[in-house]
Design an enzyme around this catalytic site. Structure first.
Site, PDB file in Angstrom:
ATOM      1  N   HIS A 310       0.848  -1.184   0.000  1.00 54.49           N
ATOM      2  CA  HIS A 310       0.000   0.000   0.000  1.00 54.49           C
ATOM      3  C   HIS A 310       0.885   1.236   0.000  1.00 54.49           C
ATOM      4  CE1 HIS A 310      -3.130   2.831   1.186  1.00 54.49           C
ATOM      5  NE2 HIS A 310      -3.984   1.928   0.771  1.00 54.49           N
ATOM      6  N   ASP A 368      -8.070  -5.224   0.229  1.00 57.57           N
ATOM      7  CA  ASP A 368      -8.569  -6.090  -0.832  1.00 57.57           C
ATOM      8  C   ASP A 368      -8.239  -7.560  -0.628  1.00 57.57           C
ATOM      9  OD1 ASP A 368      -9.721  -4.086  -2.436  1.00 57.57           O
ATOM     10  OD2 ASP A 368      -7.726  -3.447  -3.012  1.00 57.57           O
TER      11      ASP A 368
END
Ligand code: ACO
Length: 434
Positions: A310, A368
């Site tokens: 991320h 996710d």
């Protein structure tokens, strides 16, 4: 609560050519150097592809501490909201800054509920798509098309008009997402049911059929509501920055949100939840995990571990933590506890987190990684995953859009560049080009 100029400042330049720039301090998080006068003072721009060191706006909505793995909406931890709030209450909080009192909550829920239907003419738009069109392609088009239906009461400088647009978007997006799905499977569209809650109504519009009574599915609607909460906002990510950039020109909010949906679609952003399930399917069995990890680490192989890494989190994404915990619970309740993808995901995570490559780069599971497994277990087709993300993120986009318009320092977004093309030269006629 607001930011202030600190005693601190930063000097840029050499000798007597130095210019001083104020340092602004937020409530929490890193200070920022106010470089708005950099170009006029020094003749220089900054260079920051991907905006890795650039704060593009002031915001009071969401705070992320990527090192600590902390996510706050209006000061409340995401874990607490996921456990104790519900999606529409969280929408109110994100939009208006405070948790609602009972009467405010009721008024808000009624307001959203009263806008769930879309203009009937929009049905004809759907019929123009191929049946196999990706739901995100349909969402980009249909949400953008709302700007052709709702434009008369839309002065973006008028807070009342913005409020109506906010209600409309939060209310209609589940209807549009469900229609995109219904169209793809050749089933009739279902009108929204305002007696159902937000998540239940979405499930009804997705999976209900006119020939059978709808049986409410509290386990599924609760799990979906939590997924909505976890995706509601995430400060200045690619899609939110897209919405702000489009909105900064004074464009219709429906067009701005459509652009946000387009931005979310990519596999490096919201499209990753779909990519995770595809990847787990490709891995197939636990014994093949090392092969895929080796590929993810190989610089000559474009493969990346989807759902890992991320831009901001250099620690466990707190949303992934909530979902990891609820994955077991939801799958057990659905009688899918033995789902092989969940076992592969858990083992993949365990091995990756022990691997020096992932440790050195601080790559952890993101939101996710587990959301797709839960959505799949709920019977939601893979192609709808990102559409569901877009549905949930709409409140964040619209809150950020409102905040931007209310900001007196707001300007049209217009970055500069480092030009590396040819310097000025003369046109050469075709017959004299060597
Ligand atoms: N698998 C393998 N290696 C990775 C991964 C991954 N998933 N993510 C990052 N890396 C490596 C990069 O190769 C790079 O290595 P290097 O320093 O040796 O070159 C290093 O980690 C840093 O990666 P960047 O690409 O520079 O990080 P950036 O912040 O630009 O990218 C991103 C973040 C796009 C999320 C990236 O981690 C990625 O592609 N992840 C997979 C896709 C994904 O899950 N996206 C969802 C993000 S969350 C969301 O949008 C809701």
């Amino acid at each position: 609560m607001t930011e202030s100029t600190t005693e601190k400042s930063v000097k840029i330049g050499r000798g007597n050519q130095q210019s001083e720039f104020p340092v602004l301090e937020g409530t929490i998080g890193p200070d920022v150097i106010d470089i708005r006068k950099l170009y006029s003072a020094t003749g220089h721009f900054t260079y920051d592809p991907g905006f890795t060191s650039t704060a593009s706006c002031r915001s009071k909505i969401t705070y992320i501490d990527g090192e600590a793995g902390l996510l706050l909406h209006r000061g409340y931890r995401i874990e607490e909201l996921a456990e104790r709030s519900n999606f529409l209450e969280t929408c109110y909080l994100i939009l208006f800054g405070e948790l609602p009192k009972a009467d405010e909550y009721k008024k808000f829920v009624d307001g959203v509920t009263n806008h769930t239907m879309i203009h009937d003419q929009i049905n004809y738009l759907f019929r123009g798509f191929r049946r196999d069109a990706h739901p995100m392609a349909v969402m980009v088009a249909v949400v953008g098309a709302l700007s052709a239906f709702y434009y008369e009461d839309l002065d973006t400088q008028d807070p009342k008009h913005r409020l109506i647009a906010s209600y409309r978007l939060i209310a209609k997006i589940p209807t549009i997402a469900a229609m995109a799905y219904k169209y793809s499977v050749g089933q009739p569209f279902l009108y929204p049911r305002n007696d159902l809650n937000y998540a239940e109504n979405f499930l009804y519009m997705m999976f209900g059929v006119p020939c059978e009574p709808w049986k409410e599915k509290p386990v599924l609607s609760k799990a979906l509501d939590t997924i909505f909460i976890l995706h509601a906002d995430h400060e200045q990510n690619a899609s939110t920055s897209t919405v702000r950039l489009v909105g900064s020109t004074g464009a219709s909010p429906y067009a701005a949100i459509s652009a946000g949906i387009a931005s979310l679609w990519g596999p490096a952003h919201g499209g990753a939840n779909e990519a995770v399930v595809n990847m787990l399917e490709e891995i197939g069995t636990v014994d093949r995990i090392p092969e895929f990890l080796a590929r993810a680490k190989d610089k000559d192989d474009p493969f990346r571990l989807m759902g890992f890494g991320h831009r901001v989190y250099k620690n466990y994404d707190p949303r992934a933590g909530v979902l990891k915990a609820s994955a077991d619970e939801v799958l057990d309740e659905l009688g899918k506890g033995g789902e092989p993808k969940l076992a592969i995901a858990r083992e993949l995570e365990r091995i990756a987190l022990e691997d020096a490559y992932f440790q050195e780069r601080k790559l952890f599971p993101n939101v996710d990684f587990y959301s797709g497994i839960i959505l799949e277990a709920m019977g939601i087709p893979t192609k709808m995953f990102t559409a569901i993300f877009a549905l949930a993120r709409t409140v964040g986009w619209i809150a950020q859009w409102n905040e931007m318009i209310e900001d007196p320092e707001q300007k049209i977004g217009r970055p500069r560049q480092l030009y590396t093309g040819p310097a000025e030269r003369s046109y050469v006629p075709l017959d004299r080009r060597g």
